[in-house]
Enzyme design. Structure first.
Site, PDB file in Angstrom:
ATOM      1  N   LYS A   1     -19.770  28.886 -56.744  1.00 44.67           N
ATOM      2  CA  LYS A   1     -18.859  28.038 -57.508  1.00 44.67           C
ATOM      3  C   LYS A   1     -17.696  28.919 -57.968  1.00 44.67           C
ATOM      4  O   LYS A   1     -17.872  29.856 -58.744  1.00 44.67           O
ATOM      5  CB  LYS A   1     -19.567  27.418 -58.712  1.00 44.67           C
TER       6      LYS A   1
ATOM      7  N   GLY B   1     -16.769  23.061 -72.622  1.00 45.67           N
ATOM      8  CA  GLY B   1     -17.412  23.254 -73.911  1.00 45.67           C
ATOM      9  C   GLY B   1     -16.937  22.360 -75.034  1.00 45.67           C
ATOM     10  O   GLY B   1     -17.411  22.490 -76.165  1.00 45.67           O
TER      11      GLY B   1
ATOM     12  N   ALA C   1     -17.389  20.068 -66.442  1.00 51.12           N
ATOM     13  CA  ALA C   1     -16.833  20.397 -67.764  1.00 51.12           C
ATOM     14  C   ALA C   1     -16.389  19.165 -68.540  1.00 51.12           C
ATOM     15  O   ALA C   1     -15.828  18.224 -67.971  1.00 51.12           O
ATOM     16  CB  ALA C   1     -15.655  21.374 -67.662  1.00 51.12           C
ATOM     17  N   GLY C   2     -16.688  19.188 -69.835  1.00 49.67           N
ATOM     18  CA  GLY C   2     -16.219  18.156 -70.745  1.00 49.67           C
ATOM     19  C   GLY C   2     -17.272  17.146 -71.170  1.00 49.67           C
ATOM     20  O   GLY C   2     -17.090  16.446 -72.163  1.00 49.67           O
TER      21      GLY C   2
ATOM     22  N   ASN D   1     -23.322  22.275 -68.895  1.00 49.35           N
ATOM     23  CA  ASN D   1     -24.068  23.332 -69.571  1.00 49.35           C
ATOM     24  C   ASN D   1     -24.092  23.071 -71.081  1.00 49.35           C
ATOM     25  O   ASN D   1     -25.126  22.795 -71.671  1.00 49.35           O
ATOM     26  CB  ASN D   1     -23.468  24.693 -69.245  1.00 49.35           C
ATOM     27  N   SER D   2     -22.899  23.101 -71.704  1.00 51.09           N
ATOM     28  CA  SER D   2     -22.827  22.997 -73.169  1.00 51.09           C
ATOM     29  C   SER D   2     -23.463  21.718 -73.700  1.00 51.09           C
ATOM     30  O   SER D   2     -24.095  21.731 -74.759  1.00 51.09           O
ATOM     31  CB  SER D   2     -21.368  23.058 -73.640  1.00 51.09           C
TER      32      SER D   2
END
EC number: 2.8.1.10
Length: 264
Positions: free
Chosen positions: A106, A167, A193-194, A215-216
């Site tokens: 990635k 994040g 993301a987001g 992830n976050s």
């Protein structure tokens, strides 16, 4: 019968996956929580920041691969923390050495530490080098449809536009750009993301994304293991809703039961 979208398998670099949820390995309290959350998510592809995580380059330190087995999961090395193409290419080559010739990576090249927005110029440069070098490149990018198209044309096997800044948990900030990217797509499109909660993941899948990486949203939840399970179901529900095709939105009410043949 009304038109129903036909399902097709989620395939990357010639390998088919059952789960459409990809998860990161950072930001957890410890390796035990990392393992438990990833198991609860049902994910088969796990992304690892090579510059921040020990996958063998630091002998004697805890190795992430001891809890996330490459026999069980597809390890997706990423270039998080890289701010130019040279650094990103070097990081991918290091990962290939550490993982015995592993080609799936990635690519992310960041513009600055405040926004973690992609530097698309450096991303395009790095993508070109890595594709020529034989890597299977999944690429983090802005939600610009033109850049997404160019990355696919360069030979990237998947484009991964952000839904919101990394994040932030803001959810999908620009669904209209994502729709354009999806309409034009010649390779799988994954939201990266987001995402903040389960409904964000469902919306991404309802738009037609092949998969979602996060992830976050899991690691920063008050109960990461429970949120990981919620995300598993959110992805599945969103995919089913996309395949089913939602009802049209209307301004006025429409009775659920037909009016014909009412007893008068």
């Amino acid at each position: 019968m009304s038109h129903v979208r036909s399902d097709k398998p989620f395939t990357l670099a010639g390998r088919t996956y059952q789960s459409r949820l990809l998860v990161g390995t950072g930001k957890y309290q410890d390796l035990d929580e990392t393992r438990a959350a990833i198991e609860a998510s049902g994910a088969e592809i796990v992304t690892v920041a090579v510059r921040r995580t020990n996958i063998g380059q630091n002998p004697g330190e805890p190795n992430l691969l001891d809890v996330i087995s490459p026999e069980r999961y597809t390890i997706l090395p990423n270039t998080a923390g890289c701010y130019d193409a040279v650094e990103a290419v070097r990081t991918c080559r290091l990962a290939r050495e550490l993982l015995d010739g592993h080609k799936l990576v990635k690519l992310e090249v960041l513009a600055d530490q405040k926004t973690l927005f992609p530097n698309v110029i450096e991303t395009l440069k790095a993508a070109e080098v890595l594709v020529k070098d034989g890597f299977d490149v999944m690429v983090y990018t802005s939600d610009d449809p033109i850049i997404a198209r160019q990355l696919a044309e360069l030979g990237c096997i998947a484009v991964m536009p952000l839904a919101g800044l990394i994040g932030t948990g803001l959810g999908i900030c620009n669904p209209y750009n994502l729709r354009i990217i999806l309409e034009e797509a010649t390779v799988p499109v994954l939201v990266d993301a987001g995402v903040g909660t389960a409904s964000d993941a469902t919306i991404a899948m309802e738009l037609g994304c092949e998969a979602v990486l996060m992830n976050s949203a899991i690691a920063h939840a008050q109960n990461p293991v429970l949120m990981a399970e919620a995300m598993k179901y959110a992805i599945e529900a969103g995919r089913l809703a996309y395949l089913a095709g939602r009802m049209p939105k209307k301004l006025y009410a429409s009775a659920s039961s037909p009016l014909d043949g009412l007893i008068r």
